[in-house]
Design an enzyme around this catalytic site. Structure first.
Site, mmCIF file in Angstrom:
data_model
loop_
_atom_site.group_PDB
_atom_site.id
_atom_site.type_symbol
_atom_site.label_atom_id
_atom_site.label_comp_id
_atom_site.label_asym_id
_atom_site.label_seq_id
_atom_site.Cartn_x
_atom_site.Cartn_y
_atom_site.Cartn_z
ATOM 1 N N GLN A 199 98.417 46.868 -11.086
ATOM 2 C CA GLN A 199 97.171 47.533 -11.471
ATOM 3 C C GLN A 199 96.692 48.326 -10.252
ATOM 4 O O GLN A 199 96.018 47.794 -9.374
ATOM 5 C CB GLN A 199 96.142 46.510 -11.913
ATOM 6 C CG GLN A 199 96.628 45.554 -12.986
ATOM 7 C CD GLN A 199 96.807 46.217 -14.342
ATOM 8 O OE1 GLN A 199 95.849 46.673 -14.969
ATOM 9 N NE2 GLN A 199 98.051 46.277 -14.817
ATOM 10 N N ARG A 219 89.975 46.367 -12.770
ATOM 11 C CA ARG A 219 90.454 47.645 -12.285
ATOM 12 C C ARG A 219 91.470 48.223 -13.264
ATOM 13 O O ARG A 219 92.118 47.499 -14.036
ATOM 14 C CB ARG A 219 91.062 47.519 -10.886
ATOM 15 C CG ARG A 219 92.350 46.758 -10.809
ATOM 16 C CD ARG A 219 92.782 46.446 -9.367
ATOM 17 N NE ARG A 219 92.662 47.551 -8.469
ATOM 18 C CZ ARG A 219 91.709 47.657 -7.534
ATOM 19 N NH1 ARG A 219 90.782 46.711 -7.418
ATOM 20 N NH2 ARG A 219 91.668 48.683 -6.729
ATOM 21 N N ALA A 240 87.618 45.128 -19.773
ATOM 22 C CA ALA A 240 89.020 45.138 -19.381
ATOM 23 C C ALA A 240 89.424 46.466 -18.741
ATOM 24 O O ALA A 240 88.639 47.414 -18.670
ATOM 25 C CB ALA A 240 89.903 44.838 -20.590
ATOM 26 N N HIS A 241 90.697 46.533 -18.334
ATOM 27 C CA HIS A 241 91.169 47.695 -17.576
ATOM 28 C C HIS A 241 91.160 48.983 -18.397
ATOM 29 O O HIS A 241 91.403 48.991 -19.592
ATOM 30 C CB HIS A 241 92.569 47.453 -16.977
ATOM 31 C CG HIS A 241 93.644 47.118 -17.960
ATOM 32 N ND1 HIS A 241 94.925 46.823 -17.565
ATOM 33 C CD2 HIS A 241 93.649 47.024 -19.309
ATOM 34 C CE1 HIS A 241 95.668 46.577 -18.621
ATOM 35 N NE2 HIS A 241 94.908 46.688 -19.683
ATOM 36 N N ASN A 242 90.835 50.064 -17.701
ATOM 37 C CA ASN A 242 90.848 51.427 -18.242
ATOM 38 C C ASN A 242 89.811 51.668 -19.338
ATOM 39 O O ASN A 242 89.903 52.660 -20.075
ATOM 40 C CB ASN A 242 92.233 51.809 -18.751
ATOM 41 C CG ASN A 242 93.211 52.048 -17.614
ATOM 42 O OD1 ASN A 242 94.000 51.161 -17.285
ATOM 43 N ND2 ASN A 242 93.150 53.224 -17.004
#
Length: 340
Positions: A199, A219, A240-242
């Site tokens: 990540q 991240r 969560a990511h993105n």
């Protein structure tokens, strides 16, 4: 410190009905009112308390019409809830001293420049190549990783953890236990289990964001997980990511947003709402508590249920479900009579 009702009305651009010289020294809920306190009435469910409250004054809206005489002084304002928020800020500034200076021990990486007006609590850690804005307050045991950027007037309470490369805007508040920039949940299934997907992105938080205790924002795998300006996140939320959370969106406790979901601006989500990954939620969307959204939602939608559907449609279904026992009995009786 004491104020009169007239002085408070002047501060709030309001008007007084009753004793304008009554003394106010504290704020209390209308149902727990007592002499010397000011209360407010914003929710109609609490209207009945105004006739018997012991508070010395009550903030009410300009269009409030009492059904019978009231004993307390009324201060009429455009928005009682907003007015009491301003009063609470004023009280907080008077009773809560602002910490200053650098306590010991702390760790600050070589070459990091700290502004003269920073507060840095004991056992705080500041990593390499960080940039810290003016009037920042970093409370004890906070961790700020390498290359983190923190804007002016931002507050990190005790135990906040900000991983490397993340960016925090101006005028933000991060409450204790918040974790910004931990790895997103990225794993590739293999015959032997799971391979971790690096990540390598970051988290970018814009200005005027408040993040509750023990909330976590992961991240990005690549690029940035983005929390836009004015967002308000309660405690125990997982982003969560993105993901992208749009301007001025508010989420109550235990909301979970799965990876790569895009949330619009001015949305409101009740507690324990779940948002599936890779979907888009439009602007001005309202989602009731414990709903689960598995597909994209248009602007201005009002949703409820799991899976979430239009709020009015859900209410109609709930009415039908309530009537099912009686309907079942009626059908069963018809079947029995037909057999006879």
């Amino acid at each position: 410190m004491e104020f009169t009702a007239n002085q408070i009305a002047s501060l709030a651009n309001g008007t007084v009905e009753g004793d304008g010289e009554v003394k106010i020294s504290t704020i209390a809920k209308i149902e727990e009112g007592h002499p010397g306190a000011i209360s407010f009435l914003a929710n109609p469910k609490y209207t009945h308390y105004i006739y018997d409250t012991a508070s010395s004054a009550v903030l009410v809206s300009n269009d409030f019409v009492p059904e019978r005489p009231v004993k307390t002084t009324l201060i009429r304002v455009a928005d009682p809830y907003t007015t009491v928020a301003h009063l609470l800020k004023m009280v907080e500034s008077m009773i809560t001293p602002q910490p200053k200076g650098i306590e010991q021990p702390v760790y600050v990486a070589e070459g990091v420049e700290l502004p003269d007006d920073i507060y840095l609590g004991a056992f705080a850690y500041i990593g390499k190549d960080c940039r810290i804005g003016k009037n920042v307050k970093i409370y004890p045991q906070a961790y700020v990783g390498d290359r983190v950027v923190i804007g002016d007037n931002t507050v990190l309470y005790s135990g906040v953890k900000i991983y490397h490369g993340c960016k925090i805007g101006n005028n933000c508040i991060l409450h204790s236990g918040a974790v910004i920039g931990a790895d997103g949940f990225g794993f590739a299934p293999t015959a032997d289990g799971y391979d971790k997907i690096p990540q390598i992105g970051n988290v970018e938080i814009e200005d005027n964001v408040e993040i509750g205790a023990n909330t976590t924002i992961d991240r990005a795998m690549m690029g940035s997980t983005r929390i836009k300006k004015g967002v308000k996140l309660d405690n125990l939320i997982q982003i969560a990511h993105n993901c992208v959370v749009g301007e001025n969106t508010a989420m109550a406790a235990q909301v979970g947003v799965a990876g790569s979901a895009k949330i619009g601006r001015n949305c409101m989500m009740g507690g324990q709402v779940g948002i599936a990954g890779h979907i888009t939620v439009g602007d001005n969307v309202q989602i009731a508590a414990q709903s689960g959204l598995k597909e994209s939602a248009p602007d201005n939608a009002r949703l409820f249920g799991a899976p979430a559907i239009d709020f009015k449609a859900y209410c109609r279904q709930a009415m039908y479900v309530k009537d099912l026992p009686a309907l079942y009995k009626k059908v069963n009786d018809l079947v029995k009579s037909h057999k006879q």
